[in-house]
Design an enzyme around this catalytic site. Structure first.
Site, PDB file in Angstrom:
ATOM      1  N   GLY A 196      -4.662  -1.690   5.289  1.00  0.00           N
ATOM      2  CA  GLY A 196      -3.892  -2.868   4.863  1.00  0.00           C
ATOM      3  C   GLY A 196      -4.531  -4.177   5.279  1.00  0.00           C
ATOM      4  N   ARG A 197      -4.932  -4.271   6.545  1.00  0.00           N
ATOM      5  CA  ARG A 197      -5.465  -5.547   7.037  1.00  0.00           C
ATOM      6  C   ARG A 197      -6.899  -5.809   6.583  1.00  0.00           C
ATOM      7  NH1 ARG A 197      -4.111  -1.947  10.765  1.00  0.00           N
ATOM      8  NH2 ARG A 197      -5.656  -1.061  12.182  1.00  0.00           N
TER       9      ARG A 197
ATOM     10  N   LYS B 181      10.184  -0.211  13.617  1.00  0.00           N
ATOM     11  CA  LYS B 181      10.708   0.047  12.264  1.00  0.00           C
ATOM     12  C   LYS B 181      11.783   1.130  12.333  1.00  0.00           C
ATOM     13  CE  LYS B 181       6.346  -0.706   9.757  1.00  0.00           C
ATOM     14  NZ  LYS B 181       5.315  -0.080   8.927  1.00  0.00           N
TER      15      LYS B 181
ATOM     16  N   GLU C  75      -3.899  -5.837  15.520  1.00  0.00           N
ATOM     17  CA  GLU C  75      -3.357  -4.568  15.022  1.00  0.00           C
ATOM     18  C   GLU C  75      -4.446  -3.482  15.125  1.00  0.00           C
ATOM     19  OE1 GLU C  75      -0.078  -4.354  11.865  1.00  0.00           O
ATOM     20  OE2 GLU C  75      -1.777  -3.601  10.734  1.00  0.00           O
TER      21      GLU C  75
ATOM     22  N   LYS D 150       0.838  -1.201   0.000  1.00  0.00           N
ATOM     23  CA  LYS D 150       0.000   0.000   0.000  1.00  0.00           C
ATOM     24  C   LYS D 150       0.876   1.255   0.000  1.00  0.00           C
ATOM     25  CE  LYS D 150      -3.459   2.322   2.780  1.00  0.00           C
ATOM     26  NZ  LYS D 150      -4.314   2.288   3.953  1.00  0.00           N
TER      27      LYS D 150
ATOM     28  N   HIS E 293      -4.886 -32.298  19.356  1.00  0.00           N
ATOM     29  CA  HIS E 293      -3.709 -33.086  19.730  1.00  0.00           C
ATOM     30  C   HIS E 293      -2.529 -32.183  20.074  1.00  0.00           C
ATOM     31  CE1 HIS E 293      -5.745 -36.739  18.353  1.00  0.00           C
ATOM     32  NE2 HIS E 293      -6.286 -35.912  17.465  1.00  0.00           N
TER      33      HIS E 293
ATOM     34  N   GLU F 201      10.606  -4.852   4.048  1.00  0.00           N
ATOM     35  CA  GLU F 201      10.595  -6.259   3.657  1.00  0.00           C
ATOM     36  C   GLU F 201      10.251  -6.412   2.180  1.00  0.00           C
ATOM     37  OE1 GLU F 201       9.145  -4.953   6.294  1.00  0.00           O
ATOM     38  OE2 GLU F 201       9.280  -6.277   8.038  1.00  0.00           O
TER      39      GLU F 201
END
Ligand code: F6P
Length: 540
Positions: A261-262, A506, A347, A201, A378, A207
């Site tokens: 973004g999310r 960051k 977030e 965005k 399990h 990254e």
């Protein structure tokens, strides 16, 4: 918290804290009818929760008292409810069932939404049909999505969830800045037939830019620069940076700052999904979400699934002082739903100041975790059944499997129902004793084993039972959780749509990165300084 209903809920908690889940069912023969909802192909059973109708009355009253009605209006109308970033929050506009003009900053955004969606669909059709060729004239076989956070988790989760509906294209996701991640991906790529979708965005994310640079460098060892337009496309709001980066203007898929973004998988960020399943299934995903939007916008609070589920979370989080909630999809396709929801929920609502910037004295963001069932049974279910913590859980299951002709579904469903039953009923000493007698244990052995084999029960859960895992139902399910987040944010009086909390790390990482090549690292605290010095010994 100043809400009147909040005070009432504090006394309501006193009334409930000793009650057993099973007692609620004895007391009210119609509990299941009252505490469940049927909507489209969703059946939501919230009767196995530590509350009754009266509690829900007060909780819904609290929703009204916090101005939820008006807040929903403002959300869908495009008011700038993301105040700290001065942005509207309009992922719902991307999937609206009844498009009508929607103004943001004095401009109708709907024509642009339709045009960009058409661009995305046309492009996907070309790639899927093989009409879009790589530099050597071969059709694209492999799509690599380069992105992180919302530019990775949503597309990756949905692509995986819709595996059954996929076409021949292979889709891989690369996100981490860890070089080994991207190198492992590169190892398996054929430059002639791979399409890279850079999703960011902001187009400033370390990254994503690092991974793109590494991949581009590798690509240019096989092809010339003139091949880039056939293999690199980008999704972003930052058209200037994308162009500077060398992406051809016709290969840029725009998105808008009014999509967080999310919450962006419905936008061009979902391009990898669209490539993987095709435009028609992508459209169904949007339609399913649009249906849930309508339900959320119009249903009264007592029959409103996102509202009810949001209120249940608040009930446990703020009155029972429960710290975490588990999400257990009984579908291997949805194994990454918990990870996706971690970002969406944590977030959004992991905030410590209210909308006036004042520190908050009550608990906000709930901690989300989980894994697919039956695998989770399990793994960590031991703690859920016999540990010291109360962990309300959402159990999500599908009545019809996608593949027919085997006997697995009845086994899956029996486990799906048995777990919420076991959490609620537990197993008392009498039953355990009888079982041990039947197994021929001595009295001494029985007394020694009893405490370990009993289950206290009374552990709450909610069941979301859906007809089948289709793109449409998946869309509705994701939208349900999105709106649940919104409702919680309104009641907690926090801003759910910014994420300033990710910035500090960051910033510091950028400072530290510079220090790897300098002698002077005095400005750091002693522990960090020692870590940097230790690392420097291994750098080559
Ligand atoms: O660091 C958090 C975050 O800003 C998320 O909110 C976002 O989804 C992710 O980074 C990726 O951001 P972008 O799409 O701008 O690269």
């Amino acid at each position: 918290m100043s809400l009147k209903s909040w005070k009432l809920l504090e006394s309501e908690f006193q009334r409930h804290k000793q009650t057993k889940l099973t007692d609620y069912f004895y007391e009210d023969a119609e509990r299941i009818q009252k505490l469940s909802l049927q909507w489209e192909s969703f059946y939501v059973d919230y009767s196995k929760n530590l509350l009754d109708e009266k509690t829900l009355d007060i909780l819904t009253e609290m929703a009204k008292e916090s101005g939820l009605d008006q807040a929903i209006g403002a959300y869908f109308e495009g008011s700038k409810i993301n105040e700290t970033e001065n942005r509207a929050v309009l992922h719902t506009a991307l999937r609206t069932l009844n498009p009508k003009p929607l103004m943001v900053d004095g401009k109708d955004i709907t024509p642009k939404i339709n045009a960009v969606k058409q661009q995305m669909f046309d492009f996907a059709k070309q790639v899927i049909s093989g009409e879009w060729k790589g530099y050597s004239g071969k059709a694209i076989q492999h799509v690599v999505n380069i992105g992180i956070g919302g530019s990775d988790l949503g597309p990756a989760m949905v692509t995986e969830a819709l595996e059954f509906y996929r076409n021949h294209l292979k889709v891989t996701f690369v996100s981490n800045v860890e070089g080994d991640h991207v190198e492992e991906v590169i190892k398996k790529l054929d430059p002639e037939t791979t399409l890279f979708v850079i999703v960011s965005k902001s187009f400033t994310t370390q990254e994503t830019l690092s991974n793109t640079n590494t991949i581009r460098k590798w690509f240019l060892t096989h092809a010339t620069k003139s091949a880039i337009p056939q293999h690199f496309i980008a999704v972003s709001t930052n058209l200037k940076m994308v162009t500077e980066f060398g992406i051809a203007p016709e290969n840029i898929f725009a998105m808008n700052d009014w999509v967080g973004g999310r919450f962006s998988l419905w936008s061009t960020v979902g391009l990898s999904i669209c490539l993987a399943v095709g435009p028609s299934h992508f459209e169904d995903l949007l339609q399913g979400a649009g249906k849930m939007d309508e339900h959320f916008r119009t249903a009264n609070f007592k029959e409103n699934i996102p509202v009810i589920l949001a209120l249940i979370t608040i009930w446990y989080n703020n009155f029972w002082e429960v710290e975490t909630e588990a999400i257990i999809p009984y579908s291997q396709y949805l194994r990454n739903l918990p990870a996706y929801l971690q970002q969406a929920i944590m977030e959004s609502n992991g905030k410590g100041v209210d909308r006036n910037g004042k520190p908050i004295e009550y608990q906000t963001g709930n901690i989300i975790w989980g894994a697919s069932g039956t695998n989770a049974q399990h793994a960590f279910f031991q703690l859920m059944h016999q540990g010291t913590k109360m962990i309300p859980a959402d159990f999500i299951g599908f009545a019809k499997p996608l593949h027919k002709g085997n006997d697995h579904q009845d086994k899956l469903m029996s486990n799906f129902f048995a777990q919420t039953q076991a959490l609620m009923l537990g197993k008392n000493t009498e039953t355990v004793r009888k079982e041990l007698i039947d197994q021929g244990k001595s009295n001494e052995q029985i007394e020694a084993l009893l405490p370990f084999k009993m289950f206290e029960g009374n552990r709450p859960s909610t069941t979301l039972f859906i007809e089948q895992l289709t793109p449409r139902n998946l869309g509705s399910l994701i939208a349900l959780y999105e709106h649940r987040i919104f409702v919680q944010g309104i009641i907690w009086n926090i801003f759910s749509y910014d994420q300033w909390g990710v910035e500090l790390g960051k910033q510091l990482a950028n400072d530290i990165l510079k220090d790897f090549d300098t002698e002077e690292i005095e400005q750091h605290d002693p522990s960090t300084r020692a870590l940097i010095q230790h690392y420097k010994k291994f750098r080559n």
